[in-house]
Design an enzyme around this catalytic site. Structure first.
Site, mmCIF file in Angstrom:
data_model
loop_
_atom_site.group_PDB
_atom_site.id
_atom_site.type_symbol
_atom_site.label_atom_id
_atom_site.label_comp_id
_atom_site.label_asym_id
_atom_site.label_seq_id
_atom_site.Cartn_x
_atom_site.Cartn_y
_atom_site.Cartn_z
ATOM 1 N N ASP A 105 14.508 -20.687 2.988
ATOM 2 C CA ASP A 105 15.955 -20.581 2.745
ATOM 3 C C ASP A 105 16.482 -21.375 1.545
ATOM 4 O O ASP A 105 17.662 -21.262 1.194
ATOM 5 C CB ASP A 105 16.739 -20.966 4.015
ATOM 6 C CG ASP A 105 16.396 -22.364 4.542
ATOM 7 O OD1 ASP A 105 16.046 -23.247 3.726
ATOM 8 O OD2 ASP A 105 16.499 -22.578 5.764
ATOM 9 N N HIS A 120 5.674 -21.558 2.934
ATOM 10 C CA HIS A 120 5.677 -20.125 3.245
ATOM 11 C C HIS A 120 6.467 -19.326 2.211
ATOM 12 O O HIS A 120 7.016 -18.268 2.506
ATOM 13 C CB HIS A 120 6.248 -19.890 4.654
ATOM 14 C CG HIS A 120 5.350 -20.409 5.738
ATOM 15 N ND1 HIS A 120 5.790 -20.739 6.998
ATOM 16 C CD2 HIS A 120 4.019 -20.670 5.740
ATOM 17 C CE1 HIS A 120 4.758 -21.171 7.723
ATOM 18 N NE2 HIS A 120 3.679 -21.156 6.981
ATOM 19 N N CYS A 128 8.251 -6.554 -7.038
ATOM 20 C CA CYS A 128 7.878 -5.148 -6.852
ATOM 21 C C CYS A 128 6.387 -5.057 -6.517
ATOM 22 O O CYS A 128 5.548 -5.651 -7.198
ATOM 23 C CB CYS A 128 8.186 -4.349 -8.123
ATOM 24 S SG CYS A 128 7.516 -2.668 -8.064
ATOM 25 N N CYS A 149 12.336 -0.862 -6.939
ATOM 26 C CA CYS A 149 12.361 -1.240 -8.353
ATOM 27 C C CYS A 149 12.630 0.027 -9.195
ATOM 28 O O CYS A 149 12.460 1.148 -8.706
ATOM 29 C CB CYS A 149 10.988 -1.813 -8.669
ATOM 30 S SG CYS A 149 10.653 -2.183 -10.367
ATOM 31 N N CYS A 151 10.777 1.230 -11.282
ATOM 32 C CA CYS A 151 9.521 1.987 -11.380
ATOM 33 C C CYS A 151 9.256 2.805 -10.114
ATOM 34 O O CYS A 151 8.300 3.577 -10.063
ATOM 35 C CB CYS A 151 8.340 1.043 -11.654
ATOM 36 S SG CYS A 151 7.723 0.202 -10.196
ATOM 37 N N ASN A 214 13.486 -33.205 17.129
ATOM 38 C CA ASN A 214 13.501 -31.856 17.700
ATOM 39 C C ASN A 214 14.170 -31.936 19.071
ATOM 40 O O ASN A 214 13.946 -32.903 19.789
ATOM 41 C CB ASN A 214 12.041 -31.361 17.858
ATOM 42 C CG ASN A 214 11.924 -29.855 18.017
ATOM 43 O OD1 ASN A 214 12.638 -29.246 18.797
ATOM 44 N ND2 ASN A 214 11.012 -29.258 17.276
HETATM 45 P P1 NAD Z 1 10.152 -22.038 15.030
HETATM 46 O O1 NAD Z 1 11.217 -21.014 15.013
HETATM 47 O O2 NAD Z 1 8.823 -21.692 15.570
HETATM 48 O O3 NAD Z 1 10.658 -23.289 15.887
HETATM 49 C C1 NAD Z 1 11.914 -23.839 15.722
HETATM 50 C C2 NAD Z 1 11.868 -25.251 16.235
HETATM 51 O O4 NAD Z 1 13.098 -25.869 15.900
HETATM 52 C C3 NAD Z 1 11.696 -25.369 17.745
HETATM 53 O O5 NAD Z 1 10.739 -26.364 18.036
HETATM 54 C C4 NAD Z 1 13.096 -25.782 18.232
HETATM 55 O O6 NAD Z 1 13.042 -26.608 19.385
HETATM 56 C C5 NAD Z 1 13.596 -26.558 17.032
HETATM 57 N N1 NAD Z 1 15.055 -26.610 16.880
HETATM 58 C C6 NAD Z 1 15.994 -25.730 17.287
HETATM 59 N N2 NAD Z 1 17.221 -26.162 16.944
HETATM 60 C C7 NAD Z 1 17.051 -27.334 16.292
HETATM 61 C C8 NAD Z 1 17.946 -28.273 15.676
HETATM 62 N N3 NAD Z 1 19.262 -28.081 15.641
HETATM 63 N N4 NAD Z 1 17.400 -29.373 15.103
HETATM 64 C C9 NAD Z 1 16.067 -29.595 15.112
HETATM 65 N N5 NAD Z 1 15.185 -28.744 15.662
HETATM 66 C C10 NAD Z 1 15.678 -27.633 16.250
HETATM 67 O O7 NAD Z 1 10.090 -22.615 13.566
HETATM 68 P P2 NAD Z 1 8.865 -23.020 12.653
HETATM 69 O O8 NAD Z 1 8.028 -24.022 13.361
HETATM 70 O O9 NAD Z 1 9.445 -23.347 11.346
HETATM 71 O O10 NAD Z 1 7.938 -21.711 12.500
HETATM 72 C C11 NAD Z 1 8.456 -20.421 12.355
HETATM 73 C C12 NAD Z 1 8.255 -19.702 11.014
HETATM 74 O O11 NAD Z 1 9.464 -18.986 10.796
HETATM 75 C C13 NAD Z 1 8.100 -20.577 9.810
HETATM 76 O O12 NAD Z 1 7.014 -20.075 9.127
HETATM 77 C C14 NAD Z 1 9.362 -20.346 8.955
HETATM 78 O O13 NAD Z 1 8.977 -20.020 7.643
HETATM 79 C C15 NAD Z 1 9.976 -19.099 9.503
HETATM 80 N N6 NAD Z 1 11.459 -19.135 9.607
HETATM 81 C C16 NAD Z 1 12.187 -19.738 8.623
HETATM 82 C C17 NAD Z 1 13.574 -19.803 8.728
HETATM 83 C C18 NAD Z 1 14.358 -20.488 7.608
HETATM 84 O O14 NAD Z 1 13.907 -20.466 6.461
HETATM 85 N N7 NAD Z 1 15.490 -21.119 7.898
HETATM 86 C C19 NAD Z 1 14.214 -19.271 9.845
HETATM 87 C C20 NAD Z 1 13.434 -18.645 10.825
HETATM 88 C C21 NAD Z 1 12.044 -18.593 10.698
#
Ligand code: NAD
Length: 253
Positions: A105, A120, A128, A149, A151, A214
């Protein structure tokens, strides 16, 4: 809780080389839902299936509709919260060296963090599949799905889908960061996606203290991590940073 915050702040203020590993949970207070946990995308569909490269290649329209377009809308308006800002402040104070984020993000950079490994990849750019042309995600029109794209090729986000490898330079930088830190903050990750979840294990094996923030325990809790501060990342981090600033101000006097 207040005692735990003080203890964590003391360890942070005394550390020489902090690295943070962050996951989707750190951005929940910015309005971006995580995959797992309460309110996660998991409740609507199985992200392991939808966010898999095989799903994208076999049905890019479905993945664009279910996952990418909703994420694109959220990213346009999302702002960093106190947790992103707190980690940027720790870098500014010279305590934190690197953020390894699983998030796509861009909120760490927006908060001011400079050394960020996007483990990630990122949703900021699309590429593309045919000609490799890159465009900014915010500039793309979503009237046709999947977007194409000039193309004719299909655009994909520059993220790492499940089933794809982590780019070697990001894996290398993360492993070096994990093995050289003396304290790792593990914020908002369920610690089940590999190889990201192995970074705290590397840090611990190299002698670092591991502190989790967490609302829920994770597979690292009580095994790899030394402390879990149970709560929302932004709320907890705001308190920790205030306490770190107080400790550092006392030291300067
Ligand atoms: P996950 O979705 O597997 O786990 C989320 C974790 O965050 C949980 O352990 C949960 O208890 C905790 N959580 C929830 N609310 C919270 C808060 N307010 N403060 C702190 N912790 C909180 O996430 P992950 O371990 O990052 O793995 C999932 C994959 O999904 C990753 O590869 C990520 O790239 C991707 N993803 C990214 C985004 C983003 O970029 N914001 C959003 C969704 C998924």
């Amino acid at each position: 809780m207040e005692e735990l915050i003080k203890k964590v702040a003391e360890q942070i203020a005394a550390a020489k080389h902090i690295v943070a590993l962050t996951g989707a949970g750190i951005s929940v207070e910015s309005g971006i839902p995580p995959f797992r946990g309460k309110g996660g995308l998991w409740e609507k569909f199985d992200p392991m299936e939808v966010a898999h490269i095989n799903s994208f290649m076999s049905n890019p329209e479905k993945v664009w509709r279910l996952l990418i377009s909703s994420m694109k809308d959220l990213l346009v308006s999302a702002k960093p919260n106190a947790a992103h800002i707190g980690l940027a402040r720790l870098e500014e104070l010279g305590l934190l060296k690197t953020v390894i984020t699983q998030n796509i993000d861009g909120l760490h950079q927006m908060a001011g963090s400079r050394d960020v490994v996007e483990f990630h990849g990122s949703f900021a750019w699309l590429r593309c599949l045919d000609c490799g042309n890159r465009v900014k995600t915010v500039d793309i029109e979503l009237s046709q799905m999947p977007p194409r794209c000039e193309c004719g090729g299909i655009y994909r986000p520059e993220c790492v889908f499940f089933g794809e490898s982590i780019p070697m330079q990001d894996l290398d930088r993360s492993q070096v960061a994990a093995s050289t830190c003396d304290l790792m903050l593990v914020v908002g990750t369920s610690a089940v996606v590999q190889p990201a979840a192995f970074m705290p294990v590397i840090a611990r094996q190299s002698g670092a203290t591991i502190i989790e923030i967490n609302p829920e325990p994770t597979p690292l809790t009580g095994t790899t991590s030394t402390l879990l501060v149970q709560g929302k990342a932004g709320k907890v981090m705001r308190k920790i940073i205030a306490e770190v600033e107080r400790i550092l101000a006392d030291k300067r006097q």
